[in-house]
Design an enzyme around this catalytic site. Sequence first.
Site, short mmCIF file in Angstrom:
data_model
loop_
_atom_site.label_atom_id
_atom_site.label_comp_id
_atom_site.label_asym_id
_atom_site.label_seq_id
_atom_site.Cartn_x
_atom_site.Cartn_y
_atom_site.Cartn_z
CB CYS A 341 43.07 33.58 43.46
SG CYS A 341 44.26 33.20 44.79
CG HIS A 433 39.21 32.57 46.25
ND1 HIS A 433 39.22 32.12 44.95
CD2 HIS A 433 40.45 32.33 46.75
CE1 HIS A 433 40.41 31.61 44.68
NE2 HIS A 433 41.18 31.74 45.74
#
Length: 510
Positions: A341, A433
């Site tokens: 991310c 994630h």
Amino acid sequence: MSGGLLVAGTTSDAGKSVVTAGICRWLVRQGVKVAPFKAQNMSLNSFVTTEGAEIGRAQAMQAQACRVEPTALMNPVLLKPGGEQSSQVVLLGKPVGEMTARGYHGGRQQKLLGTVLDCLAELRGTYDAVICEGAGSPAEINLRRTDIVNMGIARGARLPVLVVGDIDRGGVFASFFGTVALLSPEDQELVAGFLVNKFRGDVSLLEPGLDMLHGLTGRRTYGVLPFRHGLGIDEEDGLRVSLRGTVRESNTAPPVGEDVLRIAVCAVPLMSNFTDVDALAAEPGVVVRFVDRPEELADADLVVLPGTRGTVRALEWLRERGLADAVLRRAAEGRPVLGICGGYQLLGEHIEDEVESRLGRVEGLGVLPVRVRFAREKTLTRPVGQALGERVEGYEIHHGVADVQGGEAFISDEHGHSLDGCRVGRTWGTHWHGSLESDGFRRAFLREVAAAAGRRFVPAADTSFAGLREEQLDRLGDLIEQHADTDALWRLIESGAPQGLPFIPPGAPA
């Protein structure tokens, strides 16, 4: 309305999240249809529900303890810190803006009380019981007027309150007494009693103190939970659980291969979803540590740049500490680096940020041929794809939009079309994630890392991250079942706080 209970705590990290999850798992094993609830959560560890709503990870894990799908109703207000003084406000799973602490507590928070009570009422109309979690302490007298997560929600929904205290810190009796004595008479009426957490030793030695506490407050203790290693669930705003690798803490399984694998996670500012690396810590023979010095990367077989709520700030921090240069040297030498991310965005060529830092164009580390532009709308999805020949599931929570200019796709669909991420040599980046919780993909990835690092490490063939989570939640349920007065707890959930509880002076200041 169904039964309900608010689990409060004498302090932050007293064990509210764990106790809530344990009560939920105990109840569901009795055939009770139960749901968790936390009116307001402050956390950089969040999760995406199937309807595309962002909630705290602790509530997602509590939903798993209940064996139900998490929804935005279970955590209607999420605050994501973006600096010392401000947070992003996420309402019913969607971001609605940035606010300073003064602005939020000065008026916005109190206006949300109706919303959170409506969410709780909807859950109570659907489930047999709703177990609510408080935040911090209910005796935060400076914030009581605008409180919507502790006694504010207890008063609004007439919930009995169980106060949890961490005896391992010391001073638990004073904390219990002081918590009650700092509440108004109306709030005290709902505080039914106490639960001692993390006790070490002979419970009989504690009983005289519990008897005196009952005599002083008129309130009983509903259980004494012993100290157990590895019983945490996903942290809200601390590193303790991931630093310990809690999902494997009590397991002494040796490495399957001849070597261990050392993983260094750069502890960037405003680190978010650092729980991603718990899946790595779950593997026998994998050593995960959080680092903040370039020297600590030298012996690492893999360096992870995790998510962050302040991508540009994290970039500056890496450069100030010399970690940026160390990462660049690793990448040039073909030594494994993984960005997740915000960490993926750091590895790109440049970042156009008019949303988080509002600093415009900032040069990235330039390891991956990726250009990032921050969009006003947040991406919140639960994607599925393939990588390294294995199925991958994940969830996305980011404002950054990646324009990949080269390299190889990291995650693809079933037809081989790129879905996310980029790979150049032994450097990988992804917005997803939770991808490392996919067992087959995690093993394939660790095999690549081990080969690149020259380590004779072999991932265990039978490690199931989901299975370990279930074992962990069952252990929490066992803790409640074996060490709490479950009959008394059920009466509390079903019937509310006992009548006639005495007032303990001085009460809340006028």
